[in-house]
Design a protein around this motif. Structure first.
Motif, PDB file in Angstrom:
ATOM      1  N   ARG A  52      48.449  40.043  37.382  1.00  0.00           N
ATOM      2  CA  ARG A  52      47.147  39.685  37.099  1.00  0.00           C
ATOM      3  C   ARG A  52      46.263  41.229  37.294  1.00  0.00           C
ATOM      4  O   ARG A  52      45.739  41.444  36.525  1.00  0.00           O
ATOM      5  N   GLU A  53      46.222  41.854  38.572  1.00  0.00           N
ATOM      6  CA  GLU A  53      45.403  42.794  38.598  1.00  0.00           C
ATOM      7  C   GLU A  53      46.073  44.347  38.129  1.00  0.00           C
ATOM      8  O   GLU A  53      45.580  45.327  37.988  1.00  0.00           O
ATOM      9  N   ALA A  88      50.780  45.846  32.936  1.00  0.00           N
ATOM     10  CA  ALA A  88      49.392  45.634  32.583  1.00  0.00           C
ATOM     11  C   ALA A  88      48.989  44.278  33.153  1.00  0.00           C
ATOM     12  O   ALA A  88      50.009  43.819  33.688  1.00  0.00           O
ATOM     13  N   GLY A  89      47.699  43.952  32.984  1.00  0.00           N
ATOM     14  CA  GLY A  89      47.520  42.893  33.409  1.00  0.00           C
ATOM     15  C   GLY A  89      45.778  42.441  32.816  1.00  0.00           C
ATOM     16  O   GLY A  89      45.400  43.024  32.284  1.00  0.00           O
ATOM     17  N   PRO A  90      45.656  40.935  32.924  1.00  0.00           N
ATOM     18  CA  PRO A  90      44.311  40.522  32.274  1.00  0.00           C
ATOM     19  C   PRO A  90      43.080  41.202  33.146  1.00  0.00           C
ATOM     20  O   PRO A  90      41.773  41.271  32.499  1.00  0.00           O
ATOM     21  N   GLU A  91      43.342  41.568  34.353  1.00  0.00           N
ATOM     22  CA  GLU A  91      42.160  42.013  35.397  1.00  0.00           C
ATOM     23  C   GLU A  91      42.638  43.104  35.915  1.00  0.00           C
ATOM     24  O   GLU A  91      42.695  43.236  37.396  1.00  0.00           O
ATOM     25  N   GLU A 139      52.579  33.500  38.216  1.00  0.00           N
ATOM     26  CA  GLU A 139      52.196  32.311  37.410  1.00  0.00           C
ATOM     27  C   GLU A 139      51.129  32.426  36.424  1.00  0.00           C
ATOM     28  O   GLU A 139      50.978  31.909  35.170  1.00  0.00           O
ATOM     29  N   ALA A 140      50.064  33.177  36.814  1.00  0.00           N
ATOM     30  CA  ALA A 140      48.877  33.534  36.354  1.00  0.00           C
ATOM     31  C   ALA A 140      48.918  34.193  34.967  1.00  0.00           C
ATOM     32  O   ALA A 140      48.057  34.313  34.123  1.00  0.00           O
TER      33      ALA A 140
END
Length: 174
Positions: free
Chosen positions: A12-13, A38-41, A88-89
Motif C-alpha cells: 500500500r504505502e 510500488a504502491g497506490p499510496e 491484500e489491499a
C-alpha cells in the motif's frame, strides 16, 4: 548474457514490506532479476524500521524510494514478468493493469506499520516480517523457472549466508 526477470513488489504505502522485498531480491539475485516496488499510496520516505533491517546486509540503500504503481502502468514502463502483492489491499483485484498483463501472486505478511503498535512491538514485528520476506525471496529465487547454470548458482549460494550473518543469525530456514 542471460535474461533478467523483472519483478514488481506491491504494498500500500511502498515504504516497508515491498521495499524490503525489492532490496533483498536485488541483493540476493540482482544478476538474475530486476526488482522494483510500488504502491497506490506511496509514503514520503522509506520507513526507518525497514532501513534498520536492511542496513547491515544491503549494499545500495540509496536506490530505494516509495513510488506510485502508476509509474509502472504506461507504455514507457518496463514490462514485468511477475507482480507480487505483499498485502491484500494491493492484490490482483485492486491493482491496475500493468503492460503485458504479467502474472501475479500474493505473499501476505503482517503489516509492521499497523496502527496502535508500541515502538518496541513495531521493531520486533519488522524483524519478524523481514525474516519472513528473506525466506520467501530465497525460495522464490530457487524456483526451477528462474534457474541459472550450476556455476552461477554456486556463486550466488554464498550471498544469503552473508545477509544472515550480518543480521546476527547463523541460519535462515527456507
Amino acid at each position: 548474457m542471460t535474461r533478467k526477470y523483472k519483478v514488481l513488489f506491491l504494498c500500500r504505502e511502498n515504504s516497508a514490506r515491498s521495499i524490503m522485498a525489492e532490496a533483498l531480491l536485488r541483493e540476493l539475485a540482482g544478476h538474475r532479476f530486476n526488482a522494483f516496488s510500488a504502491g497506490p499510496e506511496p509514503a514520503a520516505r522509506v520507513d526507518p524500521f525497514a532501513i534498520a533491517q536492511l542496513r547491515p546486509g544491503i549494499s545500495d540503500l540509496g536506490v530505494l524510494s516509495p513510488k506510485s504503481w502508476l509509474e509502472f502502468t504506461g507504455e514507457w514502463a518496463p514490462r514485468m514478468d511477475l507482480v507480487v502483492a505483499l498485502d491484500e489491499a494491493v492484490d490482483a483485484r485492486h491493482a491496475p493493469a500493468f503492460p503485458g498483463a504479467p502474472p501475479s501472486c500474493a505473499w501476505h505478511f503482517a503489516d509492521p506499520l499497523a496502527e496502535g503498535l508500541r515502538e518496541f512491538d513495531r521493531a520486533r514485528l519488522f524483524e519478524k516480517v523481514f525474516w519472513q520476506i528473506v525466506r520467501q525471496v530465497s525460495a522464490f529465487i530457487e524456483r526451477p523457472e528462474y534457474a541459472v547454470p550450476p556455476c552461477a548458482a554456486a556463486c550466488a549460494a554464498t550471498i544469503p549466508a552473508a545477509v544472515a550473518s550480518s543480521h546476527g543469525a547463523t541460519t535462515c530456514d527456507a
